[in-house]
Design a protein around this motif. Structure first.
Motif, PDB file in Angstrom:
ATOM      1  N   GLN A  99      81.196  10.337 113.309  1.00  0.00           N
ATOM      2  CA  GLN A  99      80.147   9.578 113.968  1.00  0.00           C
ATOM      3  C   GLN A  99      79.728   8.353 113.169  1.00  0.00           C
ATOM      4  OE1 GLN A  99      80.708  10.942 116.893  1.00  0.00           O
ATOM      5  NE2 GLN A  99      78.518  10.720 117.340  1.00  0.00           N
ATOM      6  N   GLU A 100      80.240   8.221 111.952  1.00  0.00           N
ATOM      7  CA  GLU A 100      79.969   7.014 111.180  1.00  0.00           C
ATOM      8  C   GLU A 100      80.477   5.807 111.954  1.00  0.00           C
ATOM      9  OE1 GLU A 100      80.835   5.232 106.691  1.00  0.00           O
ATOM     10  OE2 GLU A 100      82.046   6.875 107.493  1.00  0.00           O
ATOM     11  N   THR A 101      79.699   4.743 112.007  1.00  0.00           N
ATOM     12  CA  THR A 101      80.118   3.578 112.781  1.00  0.00           C
ATOM     13  C   THR A 101      81.311   2.882 112.121  1.00  0.00           C
ATOM     14  OG1 THR A 101      78.648   2.030 111.642  1.00  0.00           O
ATOM     15  CG2 THR A 101      77.752   3.200 113.567  1.00  0.00           C
ATOM     16  N   PHE A 102      82.084   2.220 112.949  1.00  0.00           N
ATOM     17  CA  PHE A 102      83.230   1.477 112.423  1.00  0.00           C
ATOM     18  C   PHE A 102      82.761   0.420 111.429  1.00  0.00           C
ATOM     19  CE2 PHE A 102      85.944  -2.262 112.464  1.00  0.00           C
ATOM     20  CZ  PHE A 102      87.186  -1.723 112.170  1.00  0.00           C
ATOM     21  N   GLY A 103      81.616  -0.215 111.726  1.00  0.00           N
ATOM     22  CA  GLY A 103      81.108  -1.249 110.834  1.00  0.00           C
ATOM     23  C   GLY A 103      80.800  -0.724 109.449  1.00  0.00           C
ATOM     24  N   ASP A 104      80.148   0.468 109.390  1.00  0.00           N
ATOM     25  CA  ASP A 104      79.817   1.056 108.089  1.00  0.00           C
ATOM     26  C   ASP A 104      81.085   1.446 107.332  1.00  0.00           C
ATOM     27  OD1 ASP A 104      77.144   0.725 108.570  1.00  0.00           O
ATOM     28  OD2 ASP A 104      76.831   2.779 109.292  1.00  0.00           O
ATOM     29  N   TYR A 105      82.026   2.049 108.060  1.00  0.00           N
ATOM     30  CA  TYR A 105      83.246   2.467 107.382  1.00  0.00           C
ATOM     31  C   TYR A 105      84.066   1.267 106.929  1.00  0.00           C
ATOM     32  CZ  TYR A 105      87.732   4.535 106.337  1.00  0.00           C
ATOM     33  OH  TYR A 105      88.891   4.889 105.689  1.00  0.00           O
ATOM     34  N   ALA A 106      84.166   0.235 107.763  1.00  0.00           N
ATOM     35  CA  ALA A 106      84.929  -0.961 107.389  1.00  0.00           C
ATOM     36  C   ALA A 106      84.340  -1.618 106.145  1.00  0.00           C
ATOM     37  CB  ALA A 106      84.958  -1.947 108.551  1.00  0.00           C
ATOM     38  N   GLY A 107      83.004  -1.571 106.029  1.00  0.00           N
ATOM     39  CA  GLY A 107      82.380  -2.128 104.833  1.00  0.00           C
ATOM     40  C   GLY A 107      82.753  -1.338 103.593  1.00  0.00           C
ATOM     41  N   ARG A 108      82.711   0.008 103.701  1.00  0.00           N
ATOM     42  CA  ARG A 108      83.117   0.834 102.565  1.00  0.00           C
ATOM     43  C   ARG A 108      84.589   0.642 102.251  1.00  0.00           C
ATOM     44  NH1 ARG A 108      83.566   5.757 102.670  1.00  0.00           N
ATOM     45  NH2 ARG A 108      83.413   6.339 104.889  1.00  0.00           N
ATOM     46  N   TRP A 109      85.400   0.574 103.294  1.00  0.00           N
ATOM     47  CA  TRP A 109      86.849   0.394 103.117  1.00  0.00           C
ATOM     48  C   TRP A 109      87.150  -0.904 102.378  1.00  0.00           C
ATOM     49  CZ3 TRP A 109      90.271  -3.370 104.737  1.00  0.00           C
ATOM     50  CH2 TRP A 109      91.628  -3.054 104.661  1.00  0.00           C
ATOM     51  N   TYR A 110      86.492  -1.985 102.788  1.00  0.00           N
ATOM     52  CA  TYR A 110      86.737  -3.285 102.147  1.00  0.00           C
ATOM     53  C   TYR A 110      86.330  -3.253 100.679  1.00  0.00           C
ATOM     54  CZ  TYR A 110      86.602  -8.313 101.253  1.00  0.00           C
ATOM     55  OH  TYR A 110      86.805  -9.567 100.721  1.00  0.00           O
ATOM     56  N   ASP A 111      85.204  -2.641 100.378  1.00  0.00           N
ATOM     57  CA  ASP A 111      84.730  -2.580  98.991  1.00  0.00           C
ATOM     58  C   ASP A 111      85.679  -1.788  98.091  1.00  0.00           C
ATOM     59  OD1 ASP A 111      82.530  -4.075  99.665  1.00  0.00           O
ATOM     60  OD2 ASP A 111      81.210  -2.338  99.960  1.00  0.00           O
ATOM     61  N   ASP A 112      86.443  -0.862  98.683  1.00  0.00           N
ATOM     62  CA  ASP A 112      87.361  -0.037  97.896  1.00  0.00           C
ATOM     63  C   ASP A 112      88.680  -0.746  97.591  1.00  0.00           C
ATOM     64  OD1 ASP A 112      85.581   2.036  97.818  1.00  0.00           O
ATOM     65  OD2 ASP A 112      86.457   3.114  99.525  1.00  0.00           O
ATOM     66  N   GLN A 113      88.944  -1.869  98.269  1.00  0.00           N
ATOM     67  CA  GLN A 113      90.210  -2.571  98.063  1.00  0.00           C
ATOM     68  C   GLN A 113      90.164  -3.386  96.771  1.00  0.00           C
ATOM     69  OE1 GLN A 113      92.560  -1.669 100.403  1.00  0.00           O
ATOM     70  NE2 GLN A 113      90.776  -0.470 101.060  1.00  0.00           N
ATOM     71  N   ASP A 114      91.287  -3.496  96.124  1.00  0.00           N
ATOM     72  CA  ASP A 114      91.402  -4.297  94.907  1.00  0.00           C
ATOM     73  C   ASP A 114      92.719  -5.067  94.988  1.00  0.00           C
ATOM     74  OD1 ASP A 114      91.090  -5.429  92.424  1.00  0.00           O
ATOM     75  OD2 ASP A 114      91.729  -3.637  91.307  1.00  0.00           O
ATOM     76  N   LEU A 115      92.713  -6.138  95.790  1.00  0.00           N
ATOM     77  CA  LEU A 115      93.927  -6.877  96.100  1.00  0.00           C
ATOM     78  C   LEU A 115      93.779  -8.329  95.681  1.00  0.00           C
ATOM     79  CD1 LEU A 115      94.319  -5.379  99.684  1.00  0.00           C
ATOM     80  CD2 LEU A 115      95.560  -4.665  97.629  1.00  0.00           C
ATOM     81  N   ALA A 116      94.815  -9.109  95.911  1.00  0.00           N
ATOM     82  CA  ALA A 116      94.774 -10.532  95.572  1.00  0.00           C
ATOM     83  C   ALA A 116      93.655 -11.212  96.339  1.00  0.00           C
ATOM     84  CB  ALA A 116      96.115 -11.186  95.914  1.00  0.00           C
ATOM     85  N   ALA A 117      93.125 -12.288  95.747  1.00  0.00           N
ATOM     86  CA  ALA A 117      91.997 -12.998  96.360  1.00  0.00           C
ATOM     87  C   ALA A 117      92.338 -13.469  97.768  1.00  0.00           C
ATOM     88  CB  ALA A 117      91.589 -14.185  95.483  1.00  0.00           C
ATOM     89  N   SER A 118      93.578 -13.902  97.964  1.00  0.00           N
ATOM     90  CA  SER A 118      93.986 -14.386  99.283  1.00  0.00           C
ATOM     91  C   SER A 118      93.960 -13.257 100.314  1.00  0.00           C
ATOM     92  CB  SER A 118      95.389 -14.988  99.207  1.00  0.00           C
ATOM     93  OG  SER A 118      96.321 -14.036  98.709  1.00  0.00           O
ATOM     94  N   THR A 119      94.450 -12.079  99.924  1.00  0.00           N
ATOM     95  CA  THR A 119      94.464 -10.942 100.840  1.00  0.00           C
ATOM     96  C   THR A 119      93.053 -10.468 101.146  1.00  0.00           C
ATOM     97  OG1 THR A 119      96.579 -10.249  99.882  1.00  0.00           O
ATOM     98  CG2 THR A 119      95.397  -8.633 101.218  1.00  0.00           C
ATOM     99  N   MET A 120      92.189 -10.407 100.137  1.00  0.00           N
ATOM    100  CA  MET A 120      90.809  -9.990 100.352  1.00  0.00           C
ATOM    101  C   MET A 120      90.102 -10.955 101.293  1.00  0.00           C
ATOM    102  SD  MET A 120      90.472  -7.161  98.736  1.00  0.00           S
ATOM    103  CE  MET A 120      88.688  -6.930  98.718  1.00  0.00           C
ATOM    104  N   GLN A 121      90.373 -12.237 101.126  1.00  0.00           N
ATOM    105  CA  GLN A 121      89.759 -13.236 102.002  1.00  0.00           C
ATOM    106  C   GLN A 121      90.216 -13.056 103.444  1.00  0.00           C
ATOM    107  OE1 GLN A 121      89.249 -17.744 101.237  1.00  0.00           O
ATOM    108  NE2 GLN A 121      91.202 -17.586 102.299  1.00  0.00           N
ATOM    109  N   ASN A 122      91.504 -12.815 103.627  1.00  0.00           N
ATOM    110  CA  ASN A 122      92.028 -12.638 104.978  1.00  0.00           C
ATOM    111  C   ASN A 122      91.445 -11.384 105.632  1.00  0.00           C
ATOM    112  OD1 ASN A 122      93.594 -14.950 104.866  1.00  0.00           O
ATOM    113  ND2 ASN A 122      95.394 -13.866 104.085  1.00  0.00           N
ATOM    114  N   ALA A 162      96.810  -5.397 113.276  1.00  0.00           N
ATOM    115  CA  ALA A 162      97.410  -4.718 112.133  1.00  0.00           C
ATOM    116  C   ALA A 162      96.338  -4.332 111.115  1.00  0.00           C
ATOM    117  CB  ALA A 162      98.470  -5.603 111.495  1.00  0.00           C
ATOM    118  N   THR A 163      95.359  -5.207 110.913  1.00  0.00           N
ATOM    119  CA  THR A 163      94.262  -4.889 109.994  1.00  0.00           C
ATOM    120  C   THR A 163      93.440  -3.727 110.533  1.00  0.00           C
ATOM    121  OG1 THR A 163      94.144  -7.203 109.263  1.00  0.00           O
ATOM    122  CG2 THR A 163      92.233  -5.807 108.811  1.00  0.00           C
ATOM    123  N   LEU A 164      93.167  -3.743 111.837  1.00  0.00           N
ATOM    124  CA  LEU A 164      92.438  -2.635 112.456  1.00  0.00           C
ATOM    125  C   LEU A 164      93.204  -1.332 112.284  1.00  0.00           C
ATOM    126  CD1 LEU A 164      90.169  -1.531 114.278  1.00  0.00           C
ATOM    127  CD2 LEU A 164      91.558  -2.206 116.258  1.00  0.00           C
TER     128      LEU A 164
END
Length: 503
Positions: free
Chosen positions: A64-87, A134-136
């Motif tokens: 029941q967690e909203t997609f917005g909340d999970y996407a925010g947590r998911w993004y914060d957990d990534q540790d990728l190149a600056a270009s990929t994070m920006q995209n 693909a990101t989704l």
């Protein structure tokens, strides 16, 4: 073991979570599953209890967690190149959150994703929408792995819901050009910029297949005799900041270059004497254009007058400051060029930016060079690059009433070609020359994970054959350009044409 519990009109499954604590079988949205028979409820409860004992159970309420909340947590957990994070951030914030942000993870259905994709394709290019989907898919796949949802609604099912035949959403064919096209586009870019940086950068990109960020981030120490070393790139973020980071996919490599190209770059460095930039403290082979020199709206430069009058910039300077030192016929010719071009002393700043901006280079230098047209930019519509036809291939007219003072324009060379298209062009030329795949992958910075690639290695003979082939293409292009006109208003091109000489 689990058990079935009778309700008014249905059965529900109950299973033990811990001493004194029981759970109820629920679906991915957190709703209680209503079973028609006792046996079905009992089987489902037993299955849930097995997952509890294995330590694999996940609370259905987490779906029941909203997609917005999970996407925010998911993004914060990534540790990728600056270009990929920006995209990723751009995809999430601009295209995914507006549609799915308030929806529960378990409530996102395949039909919701398909409907969103169809709506996006009505406004954006199909290739872009494919990237966003693909990101989704990636985000929801991680949600599946965490046990928050049981399946990924963004998964594409082959052939379902499509008409027969090839996809109608395929993008346009990638435009490439040949060696002569590269030479002509590079010459035009130098005419538009008023310097040699753009000519040498376009040629270097076309004959090495380097990425744009690798060209912009090429430091002088890595431009060596007979090769160019790719160690870094400058990646432009949405904020405008240029980040010095490793090349894409860690594609560190040494690219062999022909002697003539190595000499072009070395002579350019010797002539410009690059100094460390204020933003990174390193000396780069190429500088950017000044902000006042975009869009073709700026006034004529001193070099434009010199090209029009077929004299040196020093002679133009003498006409402006010490006319008594210049012969009468030369002075008249220079003054006529000043009038025709609308040159205003002090009207154009001489300072350059530390680095090119991707959009500025592609829009106001490369695209007009390839197509002969400036793009539409309010309040002006798309328009041909205004030229004075002599000396050939023409001198761009700038400033007020430029179109009215022009007497010529350029014809298209490769309509639709982009700076990245030069990378495709290089790969195409290598294919045409019969270059071995292992060497092509090395130059392009690609990784071939096949078994056969593990047993193929680049040899000196492969390198020599490729350099000979590239040199042959270059010499043929120079000869074809020389047949059009034996001279050029671009100094570096004029010297190359003279050095080539008649065959």
């Amino acid at each position: 073991m689990g058990y079935a519990e009778k309700r008014s009109t249905y059965w529900r499954g109950r299973y033990k979570l811990a001493d004194g604590k029981y759970g109820t079988v629920q679906d991915t949205t957190g709703a209680v599953v209503k079973f028609a028979t006792k046996r079905e409820a009992k089987q489902a409860a037993d299955a849930e209890e097995v997952t509890v004992r294995r330590g694999e159970w996940r609370d259905p309420a987490r779906g029941q967690e909203t997609f917005g909340d999970y996407a925010g947590r998911w993004y914060d957990d990534q540790d990728l190149a600056a270009s990929t994070m920006q995209n990723y951030r751009r995809h999430i914030e601009e295209h995914l959150l507006p549609e799915f942000g308030d929806m529960a993870l378990g409530g996102v259905l395949r039909s919701d994703v398909d409907r969103w994709e169809k709506a996006e394709k009505s406004e954006y290019a199909a290739s872009s929408v494919k990237t966003w989907r693909a990101t989704l898919h990636l985000i929801l796949a991680d949600a599946v792995d965490e046990g928050l949802i049981t399946s990924n609604p963004a998964t594409k099912r082959r052939g379902r819901g499509k008409r027969a035949g090839r996809s109608r959403d395929r993008g346009p064919e990638k435009v490439v050009t040949d060696a002569l096209g590269v030479l002509l586009i590079a010459e035009r870019a130098a005419l538009l910029s008023g310097r040699a940086d753009e000519f040498i950068a376009v040629v270097l990109k076309a004959y090495t297949g380097m990425r744009w960020g690798e060209i912009v981030g090429l430091e002088t120490e890595f431009a060596r005799q007979g090769s160019v070393r790719v160690e870094w790139q400058l990646y432009e973020l949405d904020s405008g900041e240029l980040v010095r980071c490793p090349p894409k996919d860690d594609s560190y490599r040494t690219i062999d270059v022909p002697d003539w190209l190595s000499a072009l770059v070395a002579n350019h460095i010797a002539r410009t004497k690059p100094s460390p930039c204020p933003c990174h403290g390193r000396a780069y082979v190429f500088q950017g254009q000044g902000t006042a020199r975009t869009g073709g709206h700026q006034g004529a430069k001193l070099v434009d007058v010199a090209r029009r009058a077929e004299v040196s910039t020093g002679t133009v300077s003498n006409v402006l400051n010490h006319p008594d030192r210049v012969r009468e016929d030369t002075r008249v010719r220079v003054e006529l060029a000043i009038t025709q071009l609308g040159f205003v002393r002090g009207g154009v700043p001489s300072e350059h930016a530390a680095h090119w901006r991707r959009n500025g280079f592609a829009t106001w230098l490369f695209q007009p060079s390839a197509t002969g047209w400036y793009p539409k930019k309010a309040p002006q519509e798309a328009r041909p690059v205004p030229l004075l036809g002599a000396p050939w291939p023409g001198v761009p007219v700038r400033g007020r009433n430029a179109q009215g003072r022009a007497d010529a324009c350029w014809t298209p060379i490769a309509k639709g070609l982009t700076p990245h298209g030069l990378r495709h062009s290089h790969r195409t030329v290598m294919e045409d020359l019969g270059t071995e795949k292992v060497l092509m992958d090395e130059r392009m910075g690609h990784i071939d994970g096949s078994v056969s690639a593990r047993y193929a290695h680049v040899t000196p003979g492969m390198r020599r054959r490729l350099l000979v082939g590239l040199t042959g293409r270059w010499e043929e292009a120079l000869e074809a350009r020389r047949e059009m006109s034996p001279h050029s208003p671009v100094t570096v091109v004029d010297r190359l044409l003279k050095a080539a000489g008649p065959r």
